[in-house]
Motif scaffolding. Sequence first.
Motif, PDB file in Angstrom:
ATOM      1  N   PRO A  12       8.630 -24.998 -33.457  1.00 47.17           N
ATOM      2  CA  PRO A  12       7.949 -26.278 -33.219  1.00 47.17           C
ATOM      3  C   PRO A  12       8.625 -27.175 -32.185  1.00 47.17           C
ATOM      4  N   SER A  13       9.399 -26.615 -31.284  1.00 54.69           N
ATOM      5  CA  SER A  13      10.267 -27.388 -30.395  1.00 54.69           C
ATOM      6  C   SER A  13       9.528 -28.472 -29.606  1.00 54.69           C
ATOM      7  N   ARG A  14      10.191 -29.605 -29.476  1.00 54.19           N
ATOM      8  CA  ARG A  14       9.715 -30.656 -28.573  1.00 54.19           C
ATOM      9  C   ARG A  14      10.223 -30.403 -27.156  1.00 54.19           C
ATOM     10  N   PHE A  15      11.296 -29.598 -27.053  1.00 56.14           N
ATOM     11  CA  PHE A  15      11.879 -29.213 -25.765  1.00 56.14           C
ATOM     12  C   PHE A  15      12.420 -27.801 -25.904  1.00 56.14           C
ATOM     13  N   GLU A  16      11.923 -26.875 -25.112  1.00 58.64           N
ATOM     14  CA  GLU A  16      12.355 -25.473 -25.201  1.00 58.64           C
ATOM     15  C   GLU A  16      12.041 -24.797 -23.865  1.00 58.64           C
ATOM     16  N   PRO A  17      13.006 -24.793 -22.924  1.00 55.71           N
ATOM     17  CA  PRO A  17      12.736 -24.242 -21.594  1.00 55.71           C
ATOM     18  C   PRO A  17      12.122 -22.831 -21.634  1.00 55.71           C
ATOM     19  N   TRP A  18      12.608 -21.980 -22.524  1.00 55.91           N
ATOM     20  CA  TRP A  18      12.010 -20.647 -22.679  1.00 55.91           C
ATOM     21  C   TRP A  18      11.891 -20.315 -24.159  1.00 55.91           C
ATOM     22  N   GLY A  19      12.975 -19.791 -24.745  1.00 57.17           N
ATOM     23  CA  GLY A  19      12.949 -19.408 -26.164  1.00 57.17           C
ATOM     24  C   GLY A  19      12.872 -17.897 -26.320  1.00 57.17           C
ATOM     25  N   VAL A  20      14.001 -17.218 -26.108  1.00 52.96           N
ATOM     26  CA  VAL A  20      14.061 -15.763 -26.251  1.00 52.96           C
ATOM     27  C   VAL A  20      13.644 -15.337 -27.657  1.00 52.96           C
ATOM     28  N   VAL A  21      13.876 -16.220 -28.620  1.00 54.71           N
ATOM     29  CA  VAL A  21      13.532 -15.924 -30.007  1.00 54.71           C
ATOM     30  C   VAL A  21      12.041 -15.609 -30.165  1.00 54.71           C
ATOM     31  N   VAL A  22      11.202 -16.143 -29.282  1.00 58.37           N
ATOM     32  CA  VAL A  22       9.759 -15.859 -29.342  1.00 58.37           C
ATOM     33  C   VAL A  22       9.508 -14.386 -29.047  1.00 58.37           C
ATOM     34  N   GLN A  23      10.170 -13.858 -28.008  1.00 56.28           N
ATOM     35  CA  GLN A  23      10.013 -12.430 -27.710  1.00 56.28           C
ATOM     36  C   GLN A  23      10.581 -11.576 -28.841  1.00 56.28           C
ATOM     37  N   GLU A  24      11.691 -12.015 -29.422  1.00 58.10           N
ATOM     38  CA  GLU A  24      12.302 -11.248 -30.508  1.00 58.10           C
ATOM     39  C   GLU A  24      11.330 -11.047 -31.668  1.00 58.10           C
ATOM     40  N   ALA A  33       8.277 -19.747 -23.325  1.00 56.12           N
ATOM     41  CA  ALA A  33       7.960 -18.334 -23.541  1.00 56.12           C
ATOM     42  C   ALA A  33       6.523 -18.094 -23.977  1.00 56.12           C
ATOM     43  N   LYS A  34       5.807 -19.159 -24.281  1.00 56.35           N
ATOM     44  CA  LYS A  34       4.399 -18.985 -24.682  1.00 56.35           C
ATOM     45  C   LYS A  34       3.583 -18.346 -23.565  1.00 56.35           C
ATOM     46  N   GLU A  35       3.990 -18.595 -22.301  1.00 54.29           N
ATOM     47  CA  GLU A  35       3.224 -18.061 -21.174  1.00 54.29           C
ATOM     48  C   GLU A  35       3.209 -16.536 -21.181  1.00 54.29           C
ATOM     49  N   ALA A  36       4.258 -15.930 -21.709  1.00 54.57           N
ATOM     50  CA  ALA A  36       4.357 -14.469 -21.694  1.00 54.57           C
ATOM     51  C   ALA A  36       3.966 -13.829 -23.012  1.00 54.57           C
ATOM     52  N   PHE A  37       4.220 -14.514 -24.130  1.00 57.74           N
ATOM     53  CA  PHE A  37       4.151 -13.820 -25.420  1.00 57.74           C
ATOM     54  C   PHE A  37       3.171 -14.394 -26.439  1.00 57.74           C
ATOM     55  N   VAL A  38       2.452 -15.456 -26.102  1.00 60.18           N
ATOM     56  CA  VAL A  38       1.490 -16.020 -27.052  1.00 60.18           C
ATOM     57  C   VAL A  38       0.115 -16.111 -26.390  1.00 60.18           C
ATOM     58  N   GLN A  39      -0.832 -15.427 -26.970  1.00 57.17           N
ATOM     59  CA  GLN A  39      -2.228 -15.524 -26.545  1.00 57.17           C
ATOM     60  C   GLN A  39      -3.018 -16.121 -27.701  1.00 57.17           C
ATOM     61  N   ASP A  40      -3.531 -17.329 -27.479  1.00 57.93           N
ATOM     62  CA  ASP A  40      -4.164 -18.097 -28.558  1.00 57.93           C
ATOM     63  C   ASP A  40      -5.249 -17.283 -29.258  1.00 57.93           C
ATOM     64  N   THR A  41      -5.172 -17.223 -30.553  1.00 59.23           N
ATOM     65  CA  THR A  41      -6.043 -16.503 -31.496  1.00 59.23           C
ATOM     66  C   THR A  41      -5.802 -14.989 -31.482  1.00 59.23           C
ATOM     67  N   HIS A  86       3.614  -7.512 -30.971  1.00 60.83           N
ATOM     68  CA  HIS A  86       4.540  -6.422 -30.645  1.00 60.83           C
ATOM     69  C   HIS A  86       4.226  -5.836 -29.267  1.00 60.83           C
ATOM     70  N   ALA A  87       2.954  -5.654 -28.977  1.00 61.61           N
ATOM     71  CA  ALA A  87       2.551  -5.105 -27.678  1.00 61.61           C
ATOM     72  C   ALA A  87       2.912  -6.060 -26.544  1.00 61.61           C
ATOM     73  N   LEU A  88       2.681  -7.345 -26.732  1.00 57.03           N
ATOM     74  CA  LEU A  88       2.987  -8.333 -25.688  1.00 57.03           C
ATOM     75  C   LEU A  88       4.483  -8.409 -25.398  1.00 57.03           C
ATOM     76  N   ALA A  89       5.299  -8.184 -26.429  1.00 57.05           N
ATOM     77  CA  ALA A  89       6.749  -8.303 -26.276  1.00 57.05           C
ATOM     78  C   ALA A  89       7.329  -7.268 -25.328  1.00 57.05           C
ATOM     79  N   GLN A  90       6.605  -6.179 -25.089  1.00 59.12           N
ATOM     80  CA  GLN A  90       7.151  -5.084 -24.294  1.00 59.12           C
ATOM     81  C   GLN A  90       7.137  -5.364 -22.792  1.00 59.12           C
ATOM     82  N   LYS A  91       6.513  -6.444 -22.364  1.00 62.83           N
ATOM     83  CA  LYS A  91       6.339  -6.668 -20.925  1.00 62.83           C
ATOM     84  C   LYS A  91       7.641  -7.006 -20.195  1.00 62.83           C
ATOM     85  N   ILE A  92       8.673  -7.457 -20.910  1.00 63.16           N
ATOM     86  CA  ILE A  92       9.976  -7.723 -20.297  1.00 63.16           C
ATOM     87  C   ILE A  92      11.016  -6.885 -21.029  1.00 63.16           C
TER      88      ILE A  92
END
Length: 350
Positions: A252-264, A280-288, A325-331
Amino acid sequence: MTVLFLYTELADYFLKCCEELSKSASVHIIRWPVNKEAPFEFQFSDKIKIYDKQKYSFEQLQSLVTEINPGLIVCSGWVDKDYLKLIKPYANKIPTVMSCDTHWRGDFKQQMARVLSRIFLLKRFSHGWVPGEIQKRYLEKLGFASKKIYTGFYCCDLDRFNAVYESNKESKNSKFPKVFLYVGRYYEFKGIRDLWDAFIELQNEAANDWELWCLGNGSIEPIHHPKIKHFGFVQPNNLAEIIQKSGVFVLPSRFEPWGVVVQEYAAAGFPLLVSEAVGAKEAFVQDTNNGYVFNAGNVKAIKEQLKKFVKIDSKELNLMGTNSHALAQKINKQQWANTLIQIYHDHNAN
């Protein structure tokens, strides 16, 4: 080639990437001390040379760098003035790469940085290396040429979290754990109070059998609630059981430049709930598709998104986890190492 990292606080995922790089290069790391609030216990590969910055005077650091004789240098931003001095003699002679995870905001401080960059940064650094596109835009504003900026700087230990996904897939398919999981420090900018308030409001509004588990420590005292559990700081090697018993990852960060934990946790097969401040939402979160994004600092918005997960059936939750899991593989660490190899060869080919 010989690569020297002038680094701030080490992380286990960074070392895994360096181990991959060590298959093709000699790797040296000068580092800051371990953060007391994130006391990771590292196991260093014999192929990587580690130097504790605080044990050296500046003159000794200069001699050390001369002895290492790097063919490429990567520096953690421009926060450490000693590092900037160490790099200066190598500018325009070898690739000098600045990593950065800052977003472009356009405020006065960043406008000043655009002016000063021409004097201090562009005379020291030949390339930029950032996590994603939002950071790339900032370096472009600072004057770095787009073709000299590379993405994918942050990469989690995919091997570890992919293995966790495979080992838990069957059990979660049979019974999805009704547990929200937060992993991070206990600070205001992390939005941890917002998450607690939202979770408690949801329980008061419509009691359910979901729990909230929180891993980390910091300046904020843990809140007491029968359905909120606190585990303190947990070493990465001790996470497996907690991951197995939890279901949805929340940041729920108010400030989080990236957040490797999201990919984890995407790699581990978790549906994701993150604030719009998480880079990290740009790479690993697709809404719904595999999660939801909410406005940072908005307790009501967090509560409504938590409520969505409470209402979703186990089959859909598992599908969202599979998509994560599939999205996490891109990096991955191979791409990470290849980026430096490419920078090195491109520079020397010119």
